[in-house]
Design an enzyme around this catalytic site. Structure first.
Site, mmCIF file in Angstrom:
data_model
loop_
_atom_site.group_PDB
_atom_site.id
_atom_site.type_symbol
_atom_site.label_atom_id
_atom_site.label_comp_id
_atom_site.label_asym_id
_atom_site.label_seq_id
_atom_site.Cartn_x
_atom_site.Cartn_y
_atom_site.Cartn_z
ATOM 1 C CD GLN A 100 69.540 -5.852 72.088
ATOM 2 O OE1 GLN A 100 69.379 -5.618 70.899
ATOM 3 N NE2 GLN A 100 69.138 -5.021 73.021
ATOM 4 C CG ASP A 133 56.827 -4.112 72.604
ATOM 5 O OD1 ASP A 133 57.614 -3.587 71.805
ATOM 6 O OD2 ASP A 133 55.715 -4.574 72.261
ATOM 7 N N GLY A 134 58.248 -0.917 73.236
ATOM 8 C CA GLY A 134 57.817 0.426 72.831
ATOM 9 C C GLY A 134 56.482 0.407 72.113
ATOM 10 C CG ASP A 170 68.288 6.099 69.575
ATOM 11 O OD1 ASP A 170 68.680 5.583 68.514
ATOM 12 O OD2 ASP A 170 69.055 6.401 70.510
ATOM 13 C CB SER A 175 68.754 -1.554 67.015
ATOM 14 O OG SER A 175 67.632 -2.250 67.504
ATOM 15 C CG ASP A 176 70.096 -1.295 61.772
ATOM 16 O OD1 ASP A 176 69.808 -0.174 61.314
ATOM 17 O OD2 ASP A 176 71.234 -1.600 62.150
#
Ligand code: SPD
Length: 291
Positions: free
Chosen positions: A44, A150-151, A168, A170-171
């Site tokens: 990102q 990667d969660g 937690d 991001s969108d």
């Protein structure tokens, strides 16, 4: 929705504007004094600004993640709502939130023994350690073990491992998208110990009603107890954000334990009273969540 739909040309005439198709026709603008960092990571675009009145601001793919001015509201509630709902939280998992602010808050709980932390983008951690020391101090806690990855994949391999899991994210655009799927929530449930609790970033009751309904629906289906909290964050869309919670036993809307005076004195937002109040929702949201 993919992140190439986001307008990344967001600083004009010294003002940053948060323009995103998830909140069409409206943009929060903050005056920028200096761009301290601007790079594209593997995942990102990462920007760090010095604002005129809100301290430093972390922006990922054009979307505000935090400002030093109001970050405490979100980080405190993301951490202390689930930790105070659990009678004895010892093993904790945090997914996302590379700034370290949620880790900082969890670290205030002396009975916590171990904090696994999984973040997909190593670059967010590095930028936060360099520019946001008042949040990244969360990493100094020796109970924190950092896992880069990667969660979604991380929780798949965990069974009966955690008392509390905090997501937690991001969108649901770009790297955060996988963390809003039902299969991810199934993984979270399997990763919990009996009586465990999850708390996930639950978007805004004003700006993202579809997501609020979807997330509440998933948690209601999978967990014994489900609840949705609303908190004030002036620099998030709509000035608020939700925390979607699920529990395999404990009730969520009242703290299970007393807060020590030492801990209360360290906090700016969380109190036992605001714990209860956060779950009292406006009538239109009560109706939305009943449908
Ligand atoms: N709309 C922005 C939502 C961001 C939630 N995560 C923020 C990370 C702060 N630790």
């Amino acid at each position: 929705m993919t992140n190439n739909m986001i307008n990344l040309n967001t600083v004009k005439n010294g003002w940053f504007s948060e323009i995103c198709p998830m909140w069409p026709g409206v943009a929060l603008s903050l005056e920028i004094m200096e761009t301290l960092y601007s790079e594209k990571s593997r995942f990102q675009q990462i920007d760090l600004y010095q604002t005129r009145h809100h301290g430093k601001m972390l922006v990922l793919d054009g979307i505000i993640q935090l400002t030093e001015f109001d970050e405490f509201t979100y980080q405190e509630m993301m951490a202390h709502l689930p930790l105070f709902s659990h009678p004895d939280p010892k093993n904790i998992l945090v997914i996302g939130g590379g700034d370290g602010g949620v880790l900082r808050e969890i670290g205030r709980h002396p009975q916590v023994a171990k904090i696994d932390f999984c973040e997909i983008d190593e670059a967010v951690i590095a930028v936060s350690k360099e520019f946001l020391p008042s949040l990244a101090c969360g990493y100094d806690d020796p109970r924190v073990k950092v896992h880069i990855g990667d969660g979604h994949a991380f929780v798949k391999n965990k069974i009966n491992a955690y008392d509390v899991i905090i997501v937690d994210s991001s969108d649901p655009i770009g790297p955060g998208e996988a963390l809003f799927k039902k299969s991810f929530y199934e993984g979270l449930k399997n990763a919990l110990k009996p009586g465990g609790i999850i708390a996930t970033q639950g978007e805004s009751i004003f700006m993202h009603q579809d997501w609020v309904v979807t997330l509440a629906g998933i948690t209601r289906e999978l967990f014994l107890v489900q609840a949705y909290a609303n908190i004030c964050v002036p620099t998030y869309p709509g000035g608020n954000i939700g925390i979607c919670m699920g529990s395999l036993g404990p009730e969520l809307v009242r703290p299970a334990r007393q807060i020590s005076q030492i801990l209360q004195d360290q906090l700016k937002y969380y109190t036992p009273q605001i714990h209860k109040a956060a779950f009292v929702l406006p009538h239109f949201v009560e109706k939305l969540l009943k449908e």
